[in-house]
Design an enzyme around this catalytic site. Structure first.
Site, PDB file in Angstrom:
ATOM      1  N   ASP A   1      55.521   3.123  67.661  1.00  0.00           N
ATOM      2  CA  ASP A   1      55.699   4.294  68.523  1.00  0.00           C
ATOM      3  C   ASP A   1      55.731   3.881  70.000  1.00  0.00           C
ATOM      4  O   ASP A   1      54.915   3.060  70.440  1.00  0.00           O
ATOM      5  CB  ASP A   1      54.514   5.245  68.272  1.00  0.00           C
ATOM      6  CG  ASP A   1      54.704   6.616  68.884  1.00  0.00           C
ATOM      7  OD1 ASP A   1      55.685   7.280  68.530  1.00  0.00           O
ATOM      8  OD2 ASP A   1      53.871   7.017  69.722  1.00  0.00           O
TER       9      ASP A   1
ATOM     10  N   GLU B   1      60.164   1.829  68.935  1.00  0.00           N
ATOM     11  CA  GLU B   1      60.796   2.970  69.606  1.00  0.00           C
ATOM     12  C   GLU B   1      60.863   2.650  71.099  1.00  0.00           C
ATOM     13  O   GLU B   1      59.833   2.446  71.732  1.00  0.00           O
ATOM     14  CB  GLU B   1      59.974   4.235  69.371  1.00  0.00           C
ATOM     15  CG  GLU B   1      60.659   5.481  69.924  1.00  0.00           C
ATOM     16  CD  GLU B   1      59.724   6.677  70.039  1.00  0.00           C
ATOM     17  OE1 GLU B   1      60.203   7.808  70.001  1.00  0.00           O
ATOM     18  OE2 GLU B   1      58.504   6.477  70.181  1.00  0.00           O
TER      19      GLU B   1
ATOM     20  N   HIS C   1      62.098  12.794  63.526  1.00  0.00           N
ATOM     21  CA  HIS C   1      61.237  13.975  63.589  1.00  0.00           C
ATOM     22  C   HIS C   1      61.154  14.589  64.988  1.00  0.00           C
ATOM     23  O   HIS C   1      60.508  15.624  65.158  1.00  0.00           O
ATOM     24  CB  HIS C   1      59.838  13.587  63.107  1.00  0.00           C
ATOM     25  CG  HIS C   1      59.219  12.544  63.993  1.00  0.00           C
ATOM     26  ND1 HIS C   1      59.713  11.254  64.066  1.00  0.00           N
ATOM     27  CD2 HIS C   1      58.202  12.613  64.882  1.00  0.00           C
ATOM     28  CE1 HIS C   1      59.007  10.575  64.948  1.00  0.00           C
ATOM     29  NE2 HIS C   1      58.093  11.367  65.469  1.00  0.00           N
ATOM     30  N   ASP C   2      61.743  13.940  65.980  1.00  0.00           N
ATOM     31  CA  ASP C   2      61.735  14.477  67.351  1.00  0.00           C
ATOM     32  C   ASP C   2      63.083  15.090  67.739  1.00  0.00           C
ATOM     33  O   ASP C   2      63.203  15.654  68.833  1.00  0.00           O
ATOM     34  CB  ASP C   2      61.456  13.353  68.366  1.00  0.00           C
ATOM     35  CG  ASP C   2      60.073  12.740  68.226  1.00  0.00           C
ATOM     36  OD1 ASP C   2      59.142  13.451  67.794  1.00  0.00           O
ATOM     37  OD2 ASP C   2      59.922  11.551  68.565  1.00  0.00           O
TER      38      ASP C   2
HETATM   39  O1  TEU Z   1      57.961   9.914  70.791  1.00  0.00           O
HETATM   40  C1  TEU Z   1      58.136   9.410  72.083  1.00  0.00           C
HETATM   41  C2  TEU Z   1      58.707  10.303  73.028  1.00  0.00           C
HETATM   42  O2  TEU Z   1      58.972   9.896  74.147  1.00  0.00           O
HETATM   43  C3  TEU Z   1      58.880  11.712  72.610  1.00  0.00           C
HETATM   44  O3  TEU Z   1      57.767  12.417  72.989  1.00  0.00           O
HETATM   45  C4  TEU Z   1      60.049  12.293  73.208  1.00  0.00           C
HETATM   46  O4  TEU Z   1      59.937  12.273  74.587  1.00  0.00           O
HETATM   47  C5  TEU Z   1      60.202  13.699  72.768  1.00  0.00           C
HETATM   48  O5  TEU Z   1      59.839  13.860  71.450  1.00  0.00           O
HETATM   49  C6  TEU Z   1      61.621  14.119  72.862  1.00  0.00           C
HETATM   50  O6  TEU Z   1      61.671  15.095  73.784  1.00  0.00           O
HETATM   51  C7  TEU Z   1      56.991   9.347  70.003  1.00  0.00           C
HETATM   52  C8  TEU Z   1      56.929  10.074  68.685  1.00  0.00           C
HETATM   53  O7  TEU Z   1      58.123   9.884  67.993  1.00  0.00           O
HETATM   54  C9  TEU Z   1      56.601  11.511  68.947  1.00  0.00           C
HETATM   55  O8  TEU Z   1      56.622  12.283  67.774  1.00  0.00           O
HETATM   56  C10 TEU Z   1      55.238  11.561  69.579  1.00  0.00           C
HETATM   57  O9  TEU Z   1      54.932  12.875  69.951  1.00  0.00           O
HETATM   58  C11 TEU Z   1      55.162  10.670  70.815  1.00  0.00           C
HETATM   59  O10 TEU Z   1      55.719   9.380  70.592  1.00  0.00           O
HETATM   60  C12 TEU Z   1      53.717  10.445  71.213  1.00  0.00           C
HETATM   61  O11 TEU Z   1      53.099   9.615  70.273  1.00  0.00           O
END
Ligand code: TEU
Ligand code: CA
Length: 556
Positions: free
Chosen positions: A206, A248, A322-323
């Site tokens: 992550d 990521e 999932h984002d």
């Molecule tokens: O996501 C990283 C991230 O930068 C996201 O928050 C992104 O900015 C947003 O979802 C899109 O607008 C990772 C994970 O994939 C996410 O689910 C987590 O919330 C985040 O890290 C924090 O751990």
């Protein structure tokens, strides 16, 4: 002998397809409305039929669930909501029987504020765990600087017990870990090695490009010590086993990706980069500030990543996670041409070089949802709604952004059947199912040889049968064409040709090929290719075709 002596060997993950499971939304085994490990185990046969090689599990470790598991309070235990460590061992073993590996999600940039480390850290400045987190002096009225958190508000939170601020790039309940501290790093390596010993097949890391933050300089991603940390991490853990690792990295460029995924494997197998994903937003703004997809730029981005990493690194290939919103609603058409466009997007992506990722439900062409604001559960969506209304945006405009980009679009429960709650749970689902499950569900698509499911299944199989997917080079055709995305992949054995109409109107293009003598590997229309009298072809709405031409035949 350790496996790092075999760097030149072909890596298993170069011919693999990885399936992402968001556990709370996949399948509920015990009827409490939340997906769990038992549920996943019950669907392994389905995944085996689809043909995937590995499952990336979004976090299942113990967590207060402020950010659905991306806030971990015990890295070496399973959240009771999902099951037990024994269930996890069983999942690993059952998946292995089906030649499927389990990839864990490592959240190493931050922990939960309920992690024992943080509970100690906030007690006093002298506490041995204090330095596991990022603290700065200030006064309650005056944070160290103006940095903002990704989910809204200041990135600094005042802790009265130590009269200091702690730094958090995400929610207040996700304090950032201090990678400068070698003791913290050692604890992390030990934890990872413990999971490797349990038999996991790899890790997704992550926001890995944010671990080397330098808050005093306003630096969040790509901090100066990032690659030093990654190399130590890899040496101390991943290199001891034959794993896949994917970081990521929102801030990745092709040049950075070449370092992360260097074939010497000194860092990671590959990263998720987001250049294509960020194209349909206003420049310099946020994802909520919607803009149409600039198609020529989009093609240029893929061309650049495909050509730059060929032979020098390794790409990940994905539309969804999932984002992100559902791809068929985003860049396809989720009404009249849902099936055609979902298959087109699959064919377009799966012909490229890299490791493809399929996010649960993508293989069914699942779509976005539109709900009243109260129905959204996601912390990012809720905070955004509140912040933007405070800033004076109109409610309708904010809701349009949410419909288009809310993370809950991806998080509605997996649609298994047309039974109540899409067969996801016998209880009350934690997030409502998309009402279109009567039409879109796994059961009906598994039975239908023409479904989106079977298109994905075929693409996964092709990647195993033809070396060109892993090895061939990439050449973009028709760079200036405003509707067609076409490319070739060339290897010793032959040439792969992919032609896709990206839009819902007929599109003519001047590609001239011995169409009749080539083998059609995948497509989304039963009707034959439409040849134009003057040469070239005419593609129907969202029409996609993948052809194969063996080397011998190419010279005939
Ligand atoms: O996501 C990283 C991230 O930068 C996201 O928050 C992104 O900015 C947003 O979802 C899109 O607008 C990772 C994970 O994939 C996410 O689910 C987590 O919330 C985040 O890290 C924090 O751990
Ligand atoms: Ca459950």
């Amino acid at each position: 002998m350790t496996s790092n002596n075999h760097v030149s060997e072909e890596k298993w993950w170069k011919r693999s397809v990885i399936y992402q499971i968001y556990p709370r939304s996949f399948c509920d085994g015990n009827g409490d409305g939340i997906g769990d490990l038992e549920g996943i185990i019950s669907k392994l046969d389905y995944l085996e039929q689809l043909g995937v090689d590995a499952i990336w599990l979004s976090p299942v470790c113990r967590s207060p669930q402020d950010d659905n598991g991306y806030d971990i309070s015990d890295y070496q235990d399973i959240d009771p909501m999902f099951g037990t460590l024994e269930d996890m061992d069983r999942l690993i073993a059952e998946a292995k029987k089906r030649s499927i590996r389990i990839i864990m999600d490592l959240v190493l940039n931050h922990s939960s504020d309920e992690h024992p480390w943080f509970l100690e850290a906030r007690k006093s400045r002298e506490n041995p765990y204090h330095d596991y987190y990022v603290w700065r002096d200030g006064t309650p009225e005056m944070p160290p600087n103006e940095m903002r958190a990704a989910f809204g508000g200041s990135a600094w939170e005042w802790e009265p017990q130590v009269q200091q601020y702690y730094f958090h790039q995400f929610s207040v309940k996700q304090p950032d870990l201090n990678w400068e501290n070698p003791k913290l790093r050692r604890e992390i390596y030990d934890m990872i090695n413990w999971w490797i010993a349990r038999g996991v097949g790899g890790f997704r890391l992550d926001v890995i490009d944010q671990i080397a933050k330098e808050p005093d300089q306003g630096i969040t991603s790509n901090g100066p010590r990032l690659h030093e940390y990654l190399q130590e991490l890899s040496r101390e853990t991943f290199q001891k086993a034959d794993l896949v690792t994917v970081g990521e990295a929102w801030g990745a460029t092709p040049e950075l990706a070449m370092r992360y995924s260097n074939p010497d494997q000194s860092e990671l197998s590959m990263v998720f980069q987001f250049e294509h994903i960020c194209l349909d937003q206003m420049e310099g703004k946020e994802k909520w500030d919607l803009a149409p997809l600039p198609f020529l730029k989009f093609k240029e981005v893929f061309n650049r990543w495909q050509t730059k990493l060929h032979g020098t690194g390794w790409n990940s290939l994905f539309w969804n996670n999932h984002d992100l919103p559902r791809i068929v609603s985003r860049w396809g058409n989720d009404s009249q041409y849902r099936v055609e466009s979902a298959k087109m997007l699959a064919i377009l992506l799966h012909g490229m070089q890299g490791t493809p990722y399929i996010y649960q439900g993508e293989e069914l062409g699942m779509t976005n949802v539109r709900c009243p604001i109260e129905a959204y559960q996601d912390i990012e969506t809720r905070n955004l709604y509140r912040e933007r209304l405070e800033q004076g945006y109109g409610e309708a405009e904010v809701m349009e952004s949410i419909y288009a980009k809310s993370r809950d679009n991806a998080r509605t429960p997996m649609q298994w059947s047309n039974e109540a709650n899409a067969g996801f749970t016998t209880g009350e689902p934690w997030l409502s199912v998309n009402p279109n499950y009567h039409e879109i569900n796994a059961r009906s698509q598994v039975e239908d040889a023409d479904s989106v499911f079977h298109c994905y299944r075929r693409l996964i199989r092709l990647r195993k049968e033809y070396r060109v997917f892993a090895e061939g080079d990439f050449r973009m055709l028709l760079k200036e064409d405003a509707a067609v995305f076409a490319y070739t992949r060339n290897s010793r054995e032959g040439q792969l040709l992919v032609v896709c109409n990206f839009y819902g109107k007929d599109a003519d293009c001047a590609i001239r090929e011995p169409w009749d003598s080539m083998e059609l590997l995948a497509g989304n229309y039963k009707e034959p290719l439409q040849l134009l009298p003057e040469g070239g072809i005419s593609l129907r709405p969202y029409e996609a075709r993948m052809y194969w031409k063996e080397s011998g035949k190419a010279c005939q």
